[in-house]
Design a protein around this motif. Structure first.
Motif, PDB file in Angstrom:
ATOM      1  N   ARG A 130      10.907  53.049 -34.877  1.00 34.24           N
ATOM      2  CA  ARG A 130      10.226  52.653 -36.017  1.00 34.24           C
ATOM      3  C   ARG A 130      11.012  52.644 -37.226  1.00 34.24           C
ATOM      4  NH1 ARG A 130       7.717  56.146 -39.734  1.00 34.24           N
ATOM      5  NH2 ARG A 130       8.541  57.962 -38.202  1.00 34.24           N
ATOM      6  N   GLU A 131      11.978  53.417 -37.078  1.00 37.46           N
ATOM      7  CA  GLU A 131      13.120  53.503 -38.307  1.00 37.46           C
ATOM      8  C   GLU A 131      13.879  52.483 -38.035  1.00 37.46           C
ATOM      9  OE1 GLU A 131      12.844  55.699 -40.517  1.00 37.46           O
ATOM     10  OE2 GLU A 131      11.442  56.668 -39.600  1.00 37.46           O
ATOM     11  N   HIS A 132      14.184  51.902 -37.162  1.00 39.29           N
ATOM     12  CA  HIS A 132      15.044  50.613 -36.894  1.00 39.29           C
ATOM     13  C   HIS A 132      14.436  49.595 -37.501  1.00 39.29           C
ATOM     14  CE1 HIS A 132      16.783  47.118 -34.996  1.00 39.29           C
ATOM     15  NE2 HIS A 132      18.139  47.803 -34.874  1.00 39.29           N
ATOM     16  N   HIS A 133      12.934  49.489 -37.176  1.00 40.83           N
ATOM     17  CA  HIS A 133      12.227  48.193 -37.510  1.00 40.83           C
ATOM     18  C   HIS A 133      12.185  48.158 -39.162  1.00 40.83           C
ATOM     19  CE1 HIS A 133       9.005  45.409 -37.789  1.00 40.83           C
ATOM     20  NE2 HIS A 133       8.089  45.940 -38.427  1.00 40.83           N
ATOM     21  N   ARG A 134      12.159  49.402 -39.679  1.00 37.21           N
ATOM     22  CA  ARG A 134      12.208  49.621 -41.134  1.00 37.21           C
ATOM     23  C   ARG A 134      13.435  48.996 -41.689  1.00 37.21           C
ATOM     24  NH1 ARG A 134      11.450  55.593 -43.211  1.00 37.21           N
ATOM     25  NH2 ARG A 134      11.948  54.422 -45.210  1.00 37.21           N
ATOM     26  N   THR A 135      14.583  49.226 -41.038  1.00 40.41           N
ATOM     27  CA  THR A 135      15.715  48.850 -41.546  1.00 40.41           C
ATOM     28  C   THR A 135      15.936  47.335 -41.601  1.00 40.41           C
ATOM     29  OG1 THR A 135      16.775  50.888 -40.509  1.00 40.41           O
ATOM     30  CG2 THR A 135      18.351  48.961 -40.968  1.00 40.41           C
ATOM     31  N   PHE A 136      15.366  46.795 -40.326  1.00 42.30           N
ATOM     32  CA  PHE A 136      15.399  45.220 -40.111  1.00 42.30           C
ATOM     33  C   PHE A 136      14.278  44.515 -40.732  1.00 42.30           C
ATOM     34  CE2 PHE A 136      19.092  46.479 -37.729  1.00 42.30           C
ATOM     35  CZ  PHE A 136      19.933  45.497 -37.771  1.00 42.30           C
ATOM     36  N   GLU A 149      16.253  37.960 -36.693  1.00 45.85           N
ATOM     37  CA  GLU A 149      15.221  37.829 -35.855  1.00 45.85           C
ATOM     38  C   GLU A 149      15.536  37.923 -34.431  1.00 45.85           C
ATOM     39  OE1 GLU A 149      11.164  34.993 -35.076  1.00 45.85           O
ATOM     40  OE2 GLU A 149      12.709  34.324 -36.403  1.00 45.85           O
ATOM     41  N   ARG A 150      16.537  37.017 -34.174  1.00 46.52           N
ATOM     42  CA  ARG A 150      17.101  37.013 -32.778  1.00 46.52           C
ATOM     43  C   ARG A 150      17.532  38.470 -32.432  1.00 46.52           C
ATOM     44  NH1 ARG A 150      20.828  32.445 -30.965  1.00 46.52           N
ATOM     45  NH2 ARG A 150      20.601  33.665 -29.042  1.00 46.52           N
ATOM     46  N   LEU A 151      18.245  39.294 -33.100  1.00 47.84           N
ATOM     47  CA  LEU A 151      18.904  40.470 -33.095  1.00 47.84           C
ATOM     48  C   LEU A 151      17.771  41.589 -32.921  1.00 47.84           C
ATOM     49  CD1 LEU A 151      21.359  42.251 -32.674  1.00 47.84           C
ATOM     50  CD2 LEU A 151      21.311  42.555 -35.105  1.00 47.84           C
ATOM     51  N   VAL A 152      16.723  41.314 -33.665  1.00 51.49           N
ATOM     52  CA  VAL A 152      15.760  42.335 -33.587  1.00 51.49           C
ATOM     53  C   VAL A 152      14.780  42.078 -32.270  1.00 51.49           C
ATOM     54  CG1 VAL A 152      13.144  42.912 -34.735  1.00 51.49           C
ATOM     55  CG2 VAL A 152      15.153  42.523 -36.196  1.00 51.49           C
ATOM     56  N   LEU A 153      14.559  40.886 -31.821  1.00 48.68           N
ATOM     57  CA  LEU A 153      13.953  40.766 -30.609  1.00 48.68           C
ATOM     58  C   LEU A 153      14.774  41.315 -29.483  1.00 48.68           C
ATOM     59  CD1 LEU A 153      12.620  36.871 -31.154  1.00 48.68           C
ATOM     60  CD2 LEU A 153      11.190  38.983 -31.021  1.00 48.68           C
ATOM     61  N   PHE A 154      16.043  41.049 -29.287  1.00 50.33           N
ATOM     62  CA  PHE A 154      16.574  41.612 -28.350  1.00 50.33           C
ATOM     63  C   PHE A 154      16.656  43.024 -28.288  1.00 50.33           C
ATOM     64  CE2 PHE A 154      21.185  43.264 -26.973  1.00 50.33           C
ATOM     65  CZ  PHE A 154      20.996  42.863 -25.900  1.00 50.33           C
ATOM     66  N   VAL A 173      15.340  45.686 -25.291  1.00 50.91           N
ATOM     67  CA  VAL A 173      15.962  46.667 -24.705  1.00 50.91           C
ATOM     68  C   VAL A 173      15.411  48.136 -24.809  1.00 50.91           C
ATOM     69  CG1 VAL A 173      18.310  47.889 -24.571  1.00 50.91           C
ATOM     70  CG2 VAL A 173      18.278  45.403 -24.725  1.00 50.91           C
ATOM     71  N   THR A 174      14.739  48.241 -26.045  1.00 52.15           N
ATOM     72  CA  THR A 174      14.145  49.620 -26.307  1.00 52.15           C
ATOM     73  C   THR A 174      13.089  49.719 -25.617  1.00 52.15           C
ATOM     74  OG1 THR A 174      15.043  49.398 -28.761  1.00 52.15           O
ATOM     75  CG2 THR A 174      13.344  50.813 -28.125  1.00 52.15           C
ATOM     76  N   ALA A 175      12.218  48.578 -25.199  1.00 50.76           N
ATOM     77  CA  ALA A 175      10.802  48.805 -24.552  1.00 50.76           C
ATOM     78  C   ALA A 175      11.312  49.050 -23.055  1.00 50.76           C
ATOM     79  CB  ALA A 175      10.296  47.303 -24.557  1.00 50.76           C
ATOM     80  N   ILE A 176      12.407  48.417 -22.524  1.00 52.31           N
ATOM     81  CA  ILE A 176      13.044  49.048 -21.240  1.00 52.31           C
ATOM     82  C   ILE A 176      13.266  50.447 -20.932  1.00 52.31           C
ATOM     83  CG2 ILE A 176      14.798  48.264 -19.406  1.00 52.31           C
ATOM     84  CD1 ILE A 176      14.671  45.552 -20.389  1.00 52.31           C
ATOM     85  N   SER A 177      14.041  50.871 -22.165  1.00 52.58           N
ATOM     86  CA  SER A 177      14.499  52.205 -22.036  1.00 52.58           C
ATOM     87  C   SER A 177      13.371  53.129 -22.121  1.00 52.58           C
ATOM     88  CB  SER A 177      15.348  52.139 -23.317  1.00 52.58           C
ATOM     89  OG  SER A 177      15.992  53.864 -23.245  1.00 52.58           O
ATOM     90  N   ILE A 178      12.261  52.865 -22.841  1.00 54.55           N
ATOM     91  CA  ILE A 178      11.127  53.799 -23.027  1.00 54.55           C
ATOM     92  C   ILE A 178      10.516  53.823 -21.840  1.00 54.55           C
ATOM     93  CG2 ILE A 178       9.203  52.195 -23.865  1.00 54.55           C
ATOM     94  CD1 ILE A 178       9.032  54.385 -26.335  1.00 54.55           C
ATOM     95  N   THR A 179      10.424  52.572 -21.017  1.00 54.98           N
ATOM     96  CA  THR A 179       9.634  52.275 -19.885  1.00 54.98           C
ATOM     97  C   THR A 179      10.567  53.398 -18.775  1.00 54.98           C
ATOM     98  OG1 THR A 179       8.823  50.215 -20.450  1.00 54.98           O
ATOM     99  CG2 THR A 179       8.742  50.973 -18.086  1.00 54.98           C
ATOM    100  N   LEU A 180      11.654  53.464 -18.713  1.00 55.44           N
ATOM    101  CA  LEU A 180      12.545  54.098 -17.640  1.00 55.44           C
ATOM    102  C   LEU A 180      12.119  55.379 -17.886  1.00 55.44           C
ATOM    103  CD1 LEU A 180      15.981  52.433 -17.778  1.00 55.44           C
ATOM    104  CD2 LEU A 180      14.383  51.856 -16.126  1.00 55.44           C
ATOM    105  N   LEU A 181      11.681  56.310 -18.792  1.00 51.34           N
ATOM    106  CA  LEU A 181      11.644  57.387 -19.189  1.00 51.34           C
ATOM    107  C   LEU A 181      10.443  57.938 -17.880  1.00 51.34           C
ATOM    108  CD1 LEU A 181      11.209  57.880 -22.944  1.00 51.34           C
ATOM    109  CD2 LEU A 181      13.153  58.579 -21.474  1.00 51.34           C
ATOM    110  N   VAL A 182       9.437  57.265 -17.867  1.00 50.91           N
ATOM    111  CA  VAL A 182       8.166  57.486 -16.922  1.00 50.91           C
ATOM    112  C   VAL A 182       8.741  57.293 -15.247  1.00 50.91           C
ATOM    113  CG1 VAL A 182       7.096  55.586 -16.707  1.00 50.91           C
ATOM    114  CG2 VAL A 182       5.660  57.536 -16.832  1.00 50.91           C
ATOM    115  N   LEU A 183       9.832  56.494 -14.970  1.00 48.19           N
ATOM    116  CA  LEU A 183       9.990  56.338 -13.686  1.00 48.19           C
ATOM    117  C   LEU A 183      10.184  57.511 -12.777  1.00 48.19           C
ATOM    118  CD1 LEU A 183      11.830  53.043 -13.727  1.00 48.19           C
ATOM    119  CD2 LEU A 183       9.497  53.359 -13.362  1.00 48.19           C
ATOM    120  N   PRO A 184      10.832  58.749 -13.295  1.00 39.59           N
ATOM    121  CA  PRO A 184      11.045  59.932 -12.379  1.00 39.59           C
ATOM    122  C   PRO A 184       9.507  60.601 -12.200  1.00 39.59           C
ATOM    123  CG  PRO A 184      12.837  59.747 -14.179  1.00 39.59           C
ATOM    124  CD  PRO A 184      11.769  58.813 -14.533  1.00 39.59           C
ATOM    125  N   LEU A 185       8.791  60.487 -13.416  1.00 42.29           N
ATOM    126  CA  LEU A 185       7.415  61.133 -12.917  1.00 42.29           C
ATOM    127  C   LEU A 185       6.617  60.438 -11.906  1.00 42.29           C
ATOM    128  CD1 LEU A 185       6.351  62.002 -16.508  1.00 42.29           C
ATOM    129  CD2 LEU A 185       7.461  63.403 -15.084  1.00 42.29           C
TER     130      LEU A 185
END
Length: 230
Positions: free
Chosen positions: A96-102, A35-40, A44-56
């Protein structure tokens, strides 16, 4: 009554010195839980997907300072918008695929954590080739870089699935569907092969760059069709 069976003043029984201490439930090597690994990983994934919009977002003050119309923010930067939408869809899908894995993993090992960090590295790096797509367009080097990052992500996921499949005790015994893990592993293996093919197509036929990612839809459709047949 022996000393090992004595009850202390708090009402709890003493531990048998001959018996090793039982590890806390949900803990793996290194003391980390699934659970801790999934939360971490999710953070990190949420931060990365947010960074995508910053150049725009940065395009707005640039257009305003150049006294350009607001519509120029969109009409003049279609490549950046396209690359943003592409990588947003890619990160959403691999998350989503990672969520299926864990989804049923309760314990983790050091090797599983290491491969997960490799997967996270690919997700964190993805905004870089995304920005390069917007700047350089259909450049072969950029396409190769983008596909290589995705390949690292898929290889890491395949390795994690193999560890989960071959290591007893990592999965929740009450949350296992027969054949589900093997089917997910097969799908992941096929995706790695198809991504290599998509990379070859993208480099050989520049007009199909990034559209060749649609090949990754095939394994799931085939497996779902086979499941309905069974």
């Amino acid at each position: 009554m022996s000393a090992s069976n004595a009850v202390d003043g708090t009402g709890t029984g003493g531990n048998d010195p001959a018996q090793p201490p039982v590890p806390a439930q949900g803990k793996g090597e290194g003391g980390a839980s699934g659970e801790r690994l999934v939360l971490f990983t999710d953070a990190v994934t949420a931060i990365s997907i947010t960074l995508l919009v910053l150049p725009l977002v940065d395009l707005v003050p640039e257009a305003a300072s150049a006294h350009e119309p607001a519509s120029k923010v969109f009409a003049g930067h279609l490549d950046q918008i396209w690359s943003f939408l592409l990588s947003f869809a890619v990160i959403a899908n691999i998350w989503r695929e990672h969520h299926r894995t864990f989804s049923s993993v309760t314990r983790v090992t050091r090797s599983l954590t290491a491969w997960n960090m490799g997967w996270l590295l690919s997700v964190v790096v993805l905004p870089l080739p995304t920005e390069m797509i917007g700047a350089y367009g259909r450049d072969r080097f950029v396409a190769g870089f983008y596909y290589t990052v995705l390949l690292v992500s898929m290889v890491c996921r395949l390795a994690m699935l193999r560890i989960v499949k071959t290591t007893p005790g990592l999965l929740d015994e009450n949350d296992q569907e027969p054949g589900k893990l093997q089917e997910t592993y097969t799908e992941s293996y096929l995706n790695v092969l198809l991504l290599v093919l998509a990379l070859v197509v993208a480099l050989a036929v520049p007009v199909l760059q990034y559209y060749s990612l649609l090949l990754l839809v095939l394994p799931r459709r085939v497996l779902l069709r086979g499941r309905r047949t069974r």
